[in-house]
Structures are given as structure tokens and as C-alpha cells.
Scaffold this motif. Sequence first.
Motif, PDB file in Angstrom:
ATOM      1  N   LEU A  91       0.809  -1.220   0.000  1.00 45.10           N
ATOM      2  CA  LEU A  91       0.000   0.000   0.000  1.00 45.10           C
ATOM      3  C   LEU A  91       0.843   1.270   0.000  1.00 45.10           C
ATOM      4  O   LEU A  91       0.310   2.370  -0.185  1.00 45.10           O
ATOM      5  CB  LEU A  91      -0.940   0.011   1.211  1.00 45.10           C
ATOM      6  CG  LEU A  91      -1.939  -1.143   1.302  1.00 45.10           C
ATOM      7  CD1 LEU A  91      -2.750  -1.042   2.587  1.00 45.10           C
ATOM      8  CD2 LEU A  91      -2.855  -1.145   0.085  1.00 45.10           C
ATOM      9  N   GLY A  92       2.149   1.142   0.234  1.00 46.96           N
ATOM     10  CA  GLY A  92       3.017   2.308   0.229  1.00 46.96           C
ATOM     11  C   GLY A  92       3.292   2.799  -1.177  1.00 46.96           C
ATOM     12  O   GLY A  92       2.962   2.141  -2.172  1.00 46.96           O
ATOM     13  N   GLN A 245      -0.690  12.833   0.506  1.00 47.25           N
ATOM     14  CA  GLN A 245      -1.188  11.459   0.503  1.00 47.25           C
ATOM     15  C   GLN A 245      -0.825  10.736   1.787  1.00 47.25           C
ATOM     16  O   GLN A 245       0.055  11.166   2.540  1.00 47.25           O
ATOM     17  CB  GLN A 245      -0.629  10.679  -0.688  1.00 47.25           C
ATOM     18  CG  GLN A 245       0.863  10.389  -0.636  1.00 47.25           C
ATOM     19  CD  GLN A 245       1.360   9.531  -1.789  1.00 47.25           C
ATOM     20  OE1 GLN A 245       0.600   9.144  -2.660  1.00 47.25           O
ATOM     21  NE2 GLN A 245       2.651   9.242  -1.805  1.00 47.25           N
ATOM     22  N   HIS A 246      -1.561   9.648   2.032  1.00 46.49           N
ATOM     23  CA  HIS A 246      -1.329   8.736   3.163  1.00 46.49           C
ATOM     24  C   HIS A 246      -1.326   9.471   4.502  1.00 46.49           C
ATOM     25  O   HIS A 246      -0.529   9.156   5.387  1.00 46.49           O
ATOM     26  CB  HIS A 246      -0.015   7.979   2.972  1.00 46.49           C
ATOM     27  CG  HIS A 246      -0.006   7.105   1.755  1.00 46.49           C
ATOM     28  ND1 HIS A 246       1.148   6.624   1.191  1.00 46.49           N
ATOM     29  CD2 HIS A 246      -1.011   6.632   0.985  1.00 46.49           C
ATOM     30  CE1 HIS A 246       0.854   5.888   0.129  1.00 46.49           C
ATOM     31  NE2 HIS A 246      -0.463   5.873  -0.012  1.00 46.49           N
ATOM     32  N   LEU A 247      -2.223  10.422   4.664  1.00 46.34           N
ATOM     33  CA  LEU A 247      -2.269  11.198   5.904  1.00 46.34           C
ATOM     34  C   LEU A 247      -2.714  10.359   7.096  1.00 46.34           C
ATOM     35  O   LEU A 247      -2.538  10.778   8.246  1.00 46.34           O
ATOM     36  CB  LEU A 247      -3.196  12.409   5.737  1.00 46.34           C
ATOM     37  CG  LEU A 247      -2.750  13.432   4.692  1.00 46.34           C
ATOM     38  CD1 LEU A 247      -3.715  14.609   4.659  1.00 46.34           C
ATOM     39  CD2 LEU A 247      -1.329  13.916   4.947  1.00 46.34           C
ATOM     40  N   SER A 248      -3.252   9.179   6.850  1.00 49.09           N
ATOM     41  CA  SER A 248      -3.625   8.277   7.942  1.00 49.09           C
ATOM     42  C   SER A 248      -2.447   7.423   8.409  1.00 49.09           C
ATOM     43  O   SER A 248      -2.549   6.718   9.408  1.00 49.09           O
ATOM     44  CB  SER A 248      -4.774   7.363   7.505  1.00 49.09           C
ATOM     45  OG  SER A 248      -4.422   6.633   6.332  1.00 49.09           O
ATOM     46  N   GLY A 249      -1.329   7.487   7.702  1.00 46.31           N
ATOM     47  CA  GLY A 249      -0.148   6.709   8.082  1.00 46.31           C
ATOM     48  C   GLY A 249       0.587   7.350   9.247  1.00 46.31           C
ATOM     49  O   GLY A 249       0.644   8.575   9.370  1.00 46.31           O
ATOM     50  N   GLN A 398       3.211   9.836   9.120  1.00 46.56           N
ATOM     51  CA  GLN A 398       3.968   9.341   7.974  1.00 46.56           C
ATOM     52  C   GLN A 398       3.462   9.868   6.636  1.00 46.56           C
ATOM     53  O   GLN A 398       4.128   9.729   5.619  1.00 46.56           O
ATOM     54  CB  GLN A 398       3.945   7.814   7.960  1.00 46.56           C
ATOM     55  CG  GLN A 398       4.894   7.180   8.959  1.00 46.56           C
ATOM     56  CD  GLN A 398       6.323   7.243   8.491  1.00 46.56           C
ATOM     57  OE1 GLN A 398       6.733   6.538   7.581  1.00 46.56           O
ATOM     58  NE2 GLN A 398       7.110   8.103   9.127  1.00 46.56           N
ATOM     59  N   GLY A 399       2.272  10.454   6.647  1.00 45.15           N
ATOM     60  CA  GLY A 399       1.765  11.051   5.413  1.00 45.15           C
ATOM     61  C   GLY A 399       2.214  12.489   5.287  1.00 45.15           C
ATOM     62  O   GLY A 399       2.665  13.113   6.257  1.00 45.15           O
ATOM     63  N   GLY A 429       5.691   9.805   3.323  1.00 44.31           N
ATOM     64  CA  GLY A 429       6.703   8.800   3.594  1.00 44.31           C
ATOM     65  C   GLY A 429       6.517   7.538   2.778  1.00 44.31           C
ATOM     66  O   GLY A 429       5.874   7.547   1.718  1.00 44.31           O
ATOM     67  N   VAL A 430       7.053   6.427   3.271  1.00 42.77           N
ATOM     68  CA  VAL A 430       7.063   5.169   2.524  1.00 42.77           C
ATOM     69  C   VAL A 430       6.308   4.071   3.257  1.00 42.77           C
ATOM     70  O   VAL A 430       6.410   2.900   2.888  1.00 42.77           O
ATOM     71  CB  VAL A 430       8.511   4.728   2.245  1.00 42.77           C
ATOM     72  CG1 VAL A 430       9.216   5.746   1.371  1.00 42.77           C
ATOM     73  CG2 VAL A 430       9.292   4.522   3.542  1.00 42.77           C
ATOM     74  N   SER A 431       5.525   4.446   4.283  1.00 41.68           N
ATOM     75  CA  SER A 431       4.836   3.445   5.097  1.00 41.68           C
ATOM     76  C   SER A 431       3.430   3.136   4.613  1.00 41.68           C
ATOM     77  O   SER A 431       2.811   2.189   5.103  1.00 41.68           O
ATOM     78  CB  SER A 431       4.775   3.917   6.558  1.00 41.68           C
ATOM     79  OG  SER A 431       6.059   4.130   7.074  1.00 41.68           O
ATOM     80  N   GLY A 432       2.897   3.937   3.700  1.00 45.06           N
ATOM     81  CA  GLY A 432       1.532   3.729   3.261  1.00 45.06           C
ATOM     82  C   GLY A 432       0.534   4.321   4.234  1.00 45.06           C
ATOM     83  O   GLY A 432       0.883   5.061   5.152  1.00 45.06           O
TER      84      GLY A 432
END
Length: 465
Positions: A91-92, A245-249, A398-399, A429-432
Motif C-alpha cells: 500500500l506504500g 497522501q497517506h495522511l492516515s499513516g 507518515q503522510g 513517507g514510505v509506510s503507506g
Amino acid sequence: MSRLLSTPETFDMAVDVLVIGAGACGMVAALRLADAGVEAMVLERDLSASGSTAMSSGFIPAPGTAAQAALGIVDSAEQFADDLAAKSHGLGDARLATLAARTIGPTLDWLAMRHGLEWQVLDDFLYPGHSVHRMHAVPEKTGEGLINRLAVAVENAGVPVVTGAHVTGLCVEGARVTGAEVTRPDGQVEMIGCRALVLACNGFGGNRALVAQNIPLMADAPYFGHAGNQGDALVWGQALGAAAQHLSGCQGHGSVAHPHGILLTWALMAEGAIQVNAEGRRFSNEHRGYSEQAVDVLAQPGGIAWDIFDDRLHDLARGFPDFRAAEAAGALRSASTARDLGAAIGIDADGLDRTISDCQAYAEGKASDPFGRDFCGKPPLRPPYHAIRVTGALFHTQGGLVIDDNARVLRPDGTGLPNLFAGGGAASGVSGPEIEGYLSGNGLLTAIAFGALAGDGAADLVRNG
């Protein structure tokens, strides 16, 4: 207050590149700019350079480094990128993961050769999700040691780091950043112009409203990051039309000594320790990762769990300064039997005794763990036993803003903003999008890798007009 301002008729002063934030990301960006011969200034809201870097473990995953080669460790950017993808369950952002994996090794080697940072590979244990030993640390094995060494390098490179300089607004002309409004502790306001700007001021973990909006799972979690991480970069970037993007990470951690507020090394779990609740029972597979373990710990009564380990693991953990600090603060409890330990820490003594006996059976191959953890390959826990009371916490988000391969901030259509760059927690980041997508060290990975790219990108823009 994060805001956009019209460009003033004149600035109080101007430099080629402004870097906002004096953590690892900002310091590395500053060093790249100095090496490129480009005038830069780092602005730090605190009275000293520290930030989230100083609060972290200071461990950085990197493949193919000179430090790895010295130990005979074979690794590659491709293998690291595969590990990143596996941890995020695909998902990342694959492009950013590949970019970080390819950039971080050469960046650590450059920091060593050009700026004197000394790296040690932690090869006593393997962090969850990493297929080889690739976690690097400075000799102090702390985030504080890392930021102190970077600060010395930046000072030696001649880049000014202005502390007590809170950037409260960006000056713009259209989508181009022309400078920054800086508010000093005494209320004095300065306007500093620039030709390019690097956002290295981390994410939004310290902004409860943004956390509740984007990461509801961690809305009530204790925050173990820097209070200054208020989401300024995200707010500024989106106001300029940037994509995010990926603001929930995010990165959580399931082993923060409580109430001492001291991070405990996950090497304990990796090498055989367990976590139990007030009933003396395990509640999850501790080997999935320390980030997702935060959610499991917080779900226990009172958001409390206990790290349980033995003398072998106690000796291992004492190699880490943070653990020694927790021990010195009185966090450690010990007893000669499991029942005595349970009574000493105020949990179900019979439950703890049964749990340790079950785990010994799992380690000896006599039974299988219902949570799916593989206990084989590590010695079973043996008396005497030790315990530390812990809770789960949110460490950082992480997002963030989407960047290109030169760390330039992008719009949703893929075009770049004229002169805005970002790295670390300010960038995606790269965590998704999920908490379990965080692989150990992902925070400092993107702080240092993308900080280097942001410095290079801003330098190229300045030199090429």
C-alpha cells in the motif's frame, strides 16, 4: 499560526535557500547545500536544535553501506525496497520507497566521508520486517547523539542555524515562495527572503485536531513526538495547491515506560520478551512490529501493558542508553518467580505464571502460539524475571506532501511547485496509509534521504536560475 502572506516590498535580509527545521532532515539538507556552495540558513523554532530526531532512537536503516561491508553484510537497495513493500502490504508509494532505498546508503557514506559521522551497524538482533542487519547508529546509539553530531557538522560547514526563529508565515507570489515571516521569542518579527525553500519541519503529530481528523485510531494516544510538529508544512503546501497522501499513516510504539515517558528498545521483543496485560496474559503477536503494537497496548485496560523478560534480555537491553535511563528512573521490577513478579507489579500472578509456562512450551516446540508468533530459535524465558510497565504512543505522522525524485513538492496533476521542496515528516513517507505499514527506522530513513534530495534539488534550482 501557519499562513501565506503577500511578498513585502523589501525583506530584512535574504539568502539563497531557507530551510525550516533543524532536525535530521534540515541538517542534512543544509550540508548538501553547503557542499554545493549555495548560501543557506536553517530556521529552528526551538531555542536549540533537537526536534523529533533527538526524541527518536536515532537508528537509520540503509543498504549497501561501507559500515555493512566492513561486517560482511550483503544488502541492496532492491532488497530494502522489497522489505518496505512487504511491511506496507503493497500500500506504500513504490516510487518513493525505491527512491529512499537507493538514496539512503550513499547519503550515510557521504556523511561519514565528507562530514565525519561515524556509523555502527546494529547486528546483535534483527528488527522486525528487515531481512538483513541494516540499522545504523552513531556510537551514542541515541537520537540526541545523532542530532548533536549533525549540528557540529553543520556548524563546521558554515551554515547558520538560527534558533528561537518560529516561521509563522510564508511570503508568496502566486505559487512561488519568496520568503518567510519569522517571529522571535520576544515578539519581534523579521522578514527573510529566499530563492528556494525546504520544508523540514516534520508532520502534524502535535496537532490534536489534525490527528483526530486523519488518524482517528490514534486520536487519544499519548503523543511522544515534538510538540512543534503542528502540521505547518502540510497547511502551507496545501494552501499553495500541493498534493498530499497517506495522511492516515503514522508511527506508533508499543513500549514506552510509563509514567516515566522513556522509550524502551524493541530488541527486547525481537529477542524473546513478551507483553502481558493486567490479567497476566499476552494479547498479540509482539513480532509484527512496534508501530502496530501501540494500538494493541492502548486497547488493554487503562492502556497499560508490561514488558516481561529475563536476565539474558536484561543484559542485552542495558546496551541501550534509553533502557539504562528507565532502569535508573526506577521503572524495573524483578522477582525470582513468575508468581512473585506478578504480585510485585500488581497483576494476576497465576495468569502470568501460566503465560510464561505457555511461552516456554512454544519456544521448545511443544505447542503453537495462538497469536502466530514463532518462539523457536530464541531461548525460553528463565527465572529470575523482570518487568517494566509500558503504554503505547503516537510518535510521528507518515503522510505528507507528495514530492518528485528531486524532493520538489508536486501538485495533484504531477507538476512541481516552482521552488518548494520537502523531506522527512513534511513529505509523504514510505509506510503507506496504515499504522502497521511502518518499518523500523522509516522516519529517519526519509528524513535523511529526502533531506539530501531536497538540498540537492534546491541547490540545482538556485544555480540554474
